[in-house]
Design a protein around this motif. Structure first.
Motif, PDB file in Angstrom:
ATOM      1  N   GLY A  68       0.814  -1.214   0.000  1.00 53.02           N
ATOM      2  CA  GLY A  68       0.000   0.000   0.000  1.00 53.02           C
ATOM      3  C   GLY A  68       0.843   1.256   0.000  1.00 53.02           C
ATOM      4  O   GLY A  68       0.563   2.214  -0.733  1.00 53.02           O
ATOM      5  N   GLN A  69       1.898   1.251   0.803  1.00 58.72           N
ATOM      6  CA  GLN A  69       2.767   2.421   0.859  1.00 58.72           C
ATOM      7  C   GLN A  69       3.485   2.651  -0.461  1.00 58.72           C
ATOM      8  O   GLN A  69       3.598   3.794  -0.919  1.00 58.72           O
ATOM      9  CB  GLN A  69       3.776   2.255   1.992  1.00 58.72           C
ATOM     10  N   ILE A  70       3.966   1.583  -1.067  1.00 60.89           N
ATOM     11  CA  ILE A  70       4.641   1.732  -2.366  1.00 60.89           C
ATOM     12  C   ILE A  70       3.686   2.320  -3.396  1.00 60.89           C
ATOM     13  O   ILE A  70       4.049   3.225  -4.166  1.00 60.89           O
ATOM     14  CB  ILE A  70       5.192   0.378  -2.843  1.00 60.89           C
ATOM     15  N   LEU A  71       2.456   1.841  -3.400  1.00 61.68           N
ATOM     16  CA  LEU A  71       1.480   2.326  -4.372  1.00 61.68           C
ATOM     17  C   LEU A  71       1.225   3.819  -4.199  1.00 61.68           C
ATOM     18  O   LEU A  71       1.326   4.590  -5.164  1.00 61.68           O
ATOM     19  CB  LEU A  71       0.175   1.543  -4.229  1.00 61.68           C
ATOM     20  N   TRP A  72       0.911   4.248  -2.976  1.00 59.29           N
ATOM     21  CA  TRP A  72       0.522   5.639  -2.777  1.00 59.29           C
ATOM     22  C   TRP A  72       1.709   6.577  -2.893  1.00 59.29           C
ATOM     23  O   TRP A  72       1.560   7.709  -3.389  1.00 59.29           O
ATOM     24  CB  TRP A  72      -0.177   5.796  -1.428  1.00 59.29           C
ATOM     25  N   TRP A  73       2.875   6.159  -2.460  1.00 63.38           N
ATOM     26  CA  TRP A  73       4.059   6.997  -2.669  1.00 63.38           C
ATOM     27  C   TRP A  73       4.338   7.164  -4.159  1.00 63.38           C
ATOM     28  O   TRP A  73       4.682   8.257  -4.612  1.00 63.38           O
ATOM     29  CB  TRP A  73       5.268   6.370  -1.982  1.00 63.38           C
ATOM     30  N   SER A  74       4.191   6.107  -4.918  1.00 61.83           N
ATOM     31  CA  SER A  74       4.448   6.179  -6.358  1.00 61.83           C
ATOM     32  C   SER A  74       3.452   7.094  -7.049  1.00 61.83           C
ATOM     33  O   SER A  74       3.818   7.907  -7.911  1.00 61.83           O
ATOM     34  CB  SER A  74       4.406   4.780  -6.969  1.00 61.83           C
ATOM     35  N   VAL A  75       2.178   6.977  -6.677  1.00 59.04           N
ATOM     36  CA  VAL A  75       1.156   7.850  -7.273  1.00 59.04           C
ATOM     37  C   VAL A  75       1.449   9.306  -6.941  1.00 59.04           C
ATOM     38  O   VAL A  75       1.418  10.187  -7.814  1.00 59.04           O
ATOM     39  CB  VAL A  75      -0.241   7.439  -6.780  1.00 59.04           C
ATOM     40  N   GLY A  76       1.746   9.584  -5.657  1.00 58.53           N
ATOM     41  CA  GLY A  76       2.008  10.960  -5.253  1.00 58.53           C
ATOM     42  C   GLY A  76       3.227  11.555  -5.934  1.00 58.53           C
ATOM     43  O   GLY A  76       3.189  12.689  -6.422  1.00 58.53           O
ATOM     44  N   PHE A  77       4.300  10.777  -6.017  1.00 57.17           N
ATOM     45  CA  PHE A  77       5.519  11.311  -6.633  1.00 57.17           C
ATOM     46  C   PHE A  77       5.414  11.329  -8.153  1.00 57.17           C
ATOM     47  O   PHE A  77       6.099  12.113  -8.807  1.00 57.17           O
ATOM     48  CB  PHE A  77       6.728  10.521  -6.164  1.00 57.17           C
ATOM     49  N   GLY A  78       4.572  10.501  -8.715  1.00 55.69           N
ATOM     50  CA  GLY A  78       4.317  10.601 -10.145  1.00 55.69           C
ATOM     51  C   GLY A  78       3.631  11.924 -10.480  1.00 55.69           C
ATOM     52  O   GLY A  78       4.006  12.616 -11.447  1.00 55.69           O
TER      53      GLY A  78
END
Length: 530
Positions: free
Chosen positions: A291-301
Motif C-alpha cells: 500500500g505504501q509503495i502504491l501511494w508513494w508512487s502515485v504521489g511522486f508521479g
C-alpha cells in the motif's frame, strides 16, 4: 475523578517518548522558510528581478499547483509562496503524531493498561492533541522569529507563522477523529492521509485551475489566503480555528461511545485461509508494504508531472540574473537553466525517497514492538530471511518512487519542449542517480535496528540533518567537510556531460555494508529488545 484526570501525566509521557522526533520536525520545518527568505534576498535584490521571477515562475500554473498562489512581488510574498508545500508536511507530521499516541497505543494494548489506573475518559485524546497543538504553535513562533531575523516584516512573519501553526492544529484534530473510526493505526493513518491528499487536490485544482472557491474548501488553501506580507488578512485564521473546534466536537463524543481498542467503522473480515502469497516472509512483507509503495508512487508521479511542466518557465525566469544562473548551474548542471532547476528539484525528491526507505526499514521495529515478530520467528522462519524480506522493500521502494518520478518528469518536460525521446531517459537517469544516497540512509536505519533498536528512530534525525545540510549549508557557508557528511553531497549531476559513476558505486557499497552490519547485529541480539 474528572474526564481529564491524568492528562498532564500522559502529556509528559508523550513528550518523553517523542523527545527526538518532535523537536526534529519542529526545528527542520521552522528553519526552512528562513532559508528561502535569505535565498530570495541574495538572488533577487532588486524589485525588477523579483518582478521578472514572479512573472516567469511564481505565477506559472505548475508552480502555483505545487506551491500555491503568489499575491505580490516582495521577498515576503515570494517566501510565503515558496513555503506553501511545507503546509502539507506540517499537516502530516501533526496528524501522524496524534494517531501514534492514540490509536497506535490502543492497538499495542498500552492504553488499556493505563486505563486500569485513575485515568479520565478524555485524557488520552486530550494529551495527544495538546502535545500536537503545542508543537504546531512552537513551530509557528519559531518560523516567525526566523523570518524576522532574515529581514522580513514582523507582522507578516507572525501571520505566516500562525497560519502554518493552525494548519498543523487542524490536521492534528483530524488525526484525533480518524483514530476513533478504525481499530488499526494503519487504517487511521490511511483515513487521515487520504483527507490530506484530498485537501491538497482541492487546493491544487482551485489555485491552478482558476476556481478559487475550491481552494477555500481546503484547509491547505486557507494559510496562503492570509496573504502574509501582502495585506495580512488575520480574519482568515478564524477558519482553521473553527474547523478544529468542529472536528474536536465530533471526535470527543465518539471516543467514549466505542469500546476500548475498537473503532466505529466495522472491520473487514479476511479470508479464512491465507493465500499462497502469504506462505513466506517475502509474501508477508509484500502484504505489509504494497500500500505504501502504491501511494508513494502515485504521489511522486503527480509531483514529477508538476516539476517537469514547470521546468521551462523556471529556466526562462532567471535569464539575465547572473547570481541565480551561477548558483543553479552549480546545483543542477551546466547544460541549461532548466536542467539546473530539474537537477536541484530531483535532488530534493531523492531525499524524500530516502524517507520512504527509512520508513520501510523501521517497519521491522514496529513489528517487533507490537509483538508480531517474536511468534513469527518462533516458527521455521530464520531471522535473516525475515530481515531481508523487509530490507528488500526498503531498497525497492525508493527505486520505484524515483523511477516513477523520473518518468513523469521526463514525460512532462519532454512534452513542454517537444522532445520526449531525449528528455525522458535523461530525467529518468537524473532521478535514479539519487537512489544510492537514499539507500545509505535506509542501510543506516537497518544498522540501528539491528544494533541499537531503541535508537532506530535516530535514522529520521540523520535524514533531517541531510536536509538541513542541503538547505542551510550553502546559505551558512559551512565547511566542505561538513557538507560531505551528507550522502547526497556525493551524488553526481548526471545532467552534466562530464559526470562520473564512481560515487554511485561507492554509495551503493556503503549502503550494502551498513545493511549487512545491521543483519549481523540482529542475528545476535534478543527479541524483543527493550
Amino acid at each position: 475523578m474528572t474526564t481529564l484526570t491524568g492528562t498532564r501525566h500522559l502529556a509528559r509521557l508523550i513528550l518523553r517518548r517523542d523527545r527526538i522526533l518532535l523537536p526534529l520536525w519542529v526545528l527542520v520545518l521552522a528553519v526552512l522558510p528562513m532559508t528561502y527568505a535569505a535565498s530570495f534576498f541574495e538572488l533577487f535584490p532588486t524589485a525588477a528581478e523579483r518582478a521578472a521571477y514572479a512573472t516567469g515562475t511564481g505565477r506559472n500554473p505548475s508552480i502555483v499547483a505545487l506551491l500555491g498562489p503568489l499575491y505580490g512581488e516582495s521577498v515576503g510574498a515570494l517566501t510565503a509562496q515558496r513555503g506553501g508545500f511545507l503546509l502539507a508536511i506540517v499537516g502530516m507530521a501533526a496528524l501522524l503524531t496524534v494517531v501514534r499516541h492514540t490509536r497506535t497505543e490502543e492497538e499495542a494494548g498500552r492504553r488499556e493498561l493505563l486505563a486500569g489506573n485513575v485515568l479520565g475518559r478524555y485524557a488520552g485524546l486530550t494529551a495527544a492533541l495538546l502535545v500536537a497543538y503545542a508543537a504546531s504553535l512552537l513551530l509557528g513562533l519559531l518560523t516567525a522569529a526566523g523570518l524576522v531575523s532574515a529581514g522580513l516584516p514582523a507582522a507578516g512573519s507572525l501571520a505566516y507563522g500562525l497560519a502554518t501553526a493552525l494548519t498543523g492544529v487542524v490536521f492534528a484534530t483530524l488525526g484525533g477523529l480518524a483514530a476513533q473510526l478504525t481499530e488499526s493505526a494503519g487504517g487511521a493513518r490511511g483515513i487521515g492521509i487520504g483527507v490530506l491528499g484530498l485537501a491538497f487536490a482541492l487546493r491544487l485544482a482551485g489555485d491552478a485551475g482558476g476556481r478559487e472557491w475550491l481552494s477555500w474548501l481546503s484547509p491547505l488553501g486557507w494559510a496562503p489566503r492570509v496573504r502574509p506580507y501582502e495585506g495580512d488578512r488575520w480574519w482568515v485564521l478564524a477558519l482553521p480555528v473553527a474547523a478544529s473546534v468542529l472536528l474536536a466536537a465530533v471526535a470527543y463524543p465518539l471516543s467514549v461511545r466505542r469500546d476500548l481498542g475498537a473503532g466505529l467503522l466495522p472491520s473487514r473480515l479476511g479470508p479464512a485461509t491465507a493465500g499462497r502469497g502469504l506462505s513466506g516472509s517475502f509474501g508477508l512483507a509484500w502484504r505489509l508494504h504494497r500500500g505504501q509503495i502504491l501511494w508513494w508512487s502515485v504521489g511522486f508521479g503527480l509531483l514529477g508531472l508538476i516539476l517537469g511542466g514547470a521546468a521551462e518557465a523556471a529556466g526562462r525566469s532567471v535569464e539575465g540574473n547572473p547570481r541565480l544562473e551561477e548558483i543553479l548551474a552549480q546545483l543542477g548542471g551546466a547544460s541549461g537553466l532548466a536542467d539546473a532547476y530539474l537537477g536541484a528539484t530531483l535532488g530534493l525528491t531523492g531525499m524524500a525517497a530516502a524517507g520512504y526507505g527509512i520508513q520501510a526499514a523501521l517497519r521491522m521495529r514496529t513489528e517487533e514492538t507490537a509483538g508480531r515478530a517474536e511468534p513469527l520467528l518462533a516458527t521455521g522462519t530464520h531471522r535473516s530471511t525475515w530481515l531481508l524480506s523487509h530490507l528488500l522493500f526498503a531498497l525497492l521502494g525508493p527505486a520505484v518512487v524515483l523511477l516513477t518520478t523520473g518518468l513523469a518528469t521526463g514525460l512532462a518536460y519532454g512534452i513542454s519542449i517537444g522532445d520526449v525521446p531525449r528528455e525522458l531517459p535523461r530525467m529518468l537517469g537524473a532521478a535514479l542517480a539519487q537512489l544510492p544516497a537514499a539507500w545509505v540512509l535506509a542501510g543506516l536505519a537497518v544498522l540501528l535496528f539491528g544494533l541499537l533498536p531503541r535508537l532506530a528512530p535516530l535514522a529520521w534525525a540523520a535524514l533531517a540533518a541531510v536536509v538541513l545540510l542541503g538547505q542551510l549549508g550553502p546559505v551558512l557557508k559551512l565547511d566542505q567537510w561538513l557538507l560531505d557528511l551528507s550522502p547526497f553531497a556525493h551524488t553526481p549531476q548526471v545532467l552534466r556531460p562530464d559526470w562520473s559513476a564512481t560515487p554511485l558505486g561507492v554509495l551503493a557499497a556503503l549502503a550494502l555494508l551498513l545493511s549487512l552490519a545491521g543483519l549481523a547485529a540482529f542475528r545476535r541480539r534478543d527479541i524483543p529488545a527493550g
